[in-house]
Scaffold this motif. Structure first.
Motif: not given
Length: 224
Positions: A102-116, A172-178
């Motif tokens: 049951h979704v509580d709300g809609v968020g937004k991807i704000a940042k994506i960065a490599k970390d090791a 995530i790997a194929r579809h998530w973007q800022v």
């Protein structure tokens, strides 16, 4: 009920308008449909949806106007990759956390960065949901059970680290973007804890006040 551990991904095959609502057809060739029957629930990007038809490797679900208005589904397009999880069984290994779908709300991807070898991701969520988050707590993003590494309350940001396995097994790997809109479900335990505490406060505020006085005792024969 779900665990937030994604079983498979599927492809949004068709979107049909039906009497003001929407019917989605999802192609999921890697999913085992042998234990799925009409009326069962499958979480699609974290939204609990009821199966209304099964055709080979595809299934259909109906989406109400309420769900359309409260989730990121309204931005979905044919060809999108969706995270899929069948409803848990009593014998299911509980690898994630309690997820209602049951979704509580809609968020937004704000940042994506490599970390090791991992991927560092910041998700901005509605401000009213921040009170349900905590460092090392649980949150569901597009149906994925994730641990919050840190929170930035002033920016309404939750910080996540995605290991390679999770990135590959989900969209995530194929579809998530800022800028991508994602479905957010907060920890169910946090919601019910808040309700319990608020009910206790309300009970204390509305409880009858102590009205015993010397006059009351005298009138009832306890005080001379």
């Amino acid at each position: 009920m779900f665990t937030g551990i994604i079983e498979n991904t599927g492809r949004l095959q068709a979107i049909s308008q039906i009497g003001g609502d929407v019917r989605l057809t999802i192609h999921a060739p890697k999913m085992d449909f042998s234990d799925v029957k009409l009326g069962d629930s499958i979480a699609s990007n974290g939204i609990c949806l009821t199966v209304v038809a099964i055709d080979g490797d595809s299934y259909a679900v109906d989406v109400s106007r309420e769900t359309l208005s409260k989730t990121a589904l309204q931005g979905w397009q044919v060809g999108d990759t969706l995270n899929l999880e069948k409803a848990m069984l009593p014998t299911t290994r509980f690898g994630g956390h309690i997820v209602a779908g049951h979704v509580d709300g809609v968020g937004k991807i704000a940042k994506i960065a490599k970390d090791a070898r991992s991927v560092y991701i910041e998700v901005q969520i509605p401000s009213e949901l921040m009170k349900y988050t905590a460092d090392k707590g649980s949150i569901t993003v597009d149906g994925i059970s994730l641990t919050t590494n840190a929170i930035k309350p002033d920016e309404n940001i939750v910080c996540l680290n995605i290991i390679p396995h999770t990135a590959e097994m989900t969209n995530i790997a194929r579809h998530w973007q800022v800028g991508k809109a994602v479905n957010i479900e907060v920890d169910l335990v946090a919601r019910y804890l808040e309700r319990l505490l608020l009910s206790r406060v309300n009970d204390e505020q509305t409880a009858p006040k102590n009205t015993i006085s010397e006059q009351f005792l005298a009138q009832n024969g306890f005080y001379l």
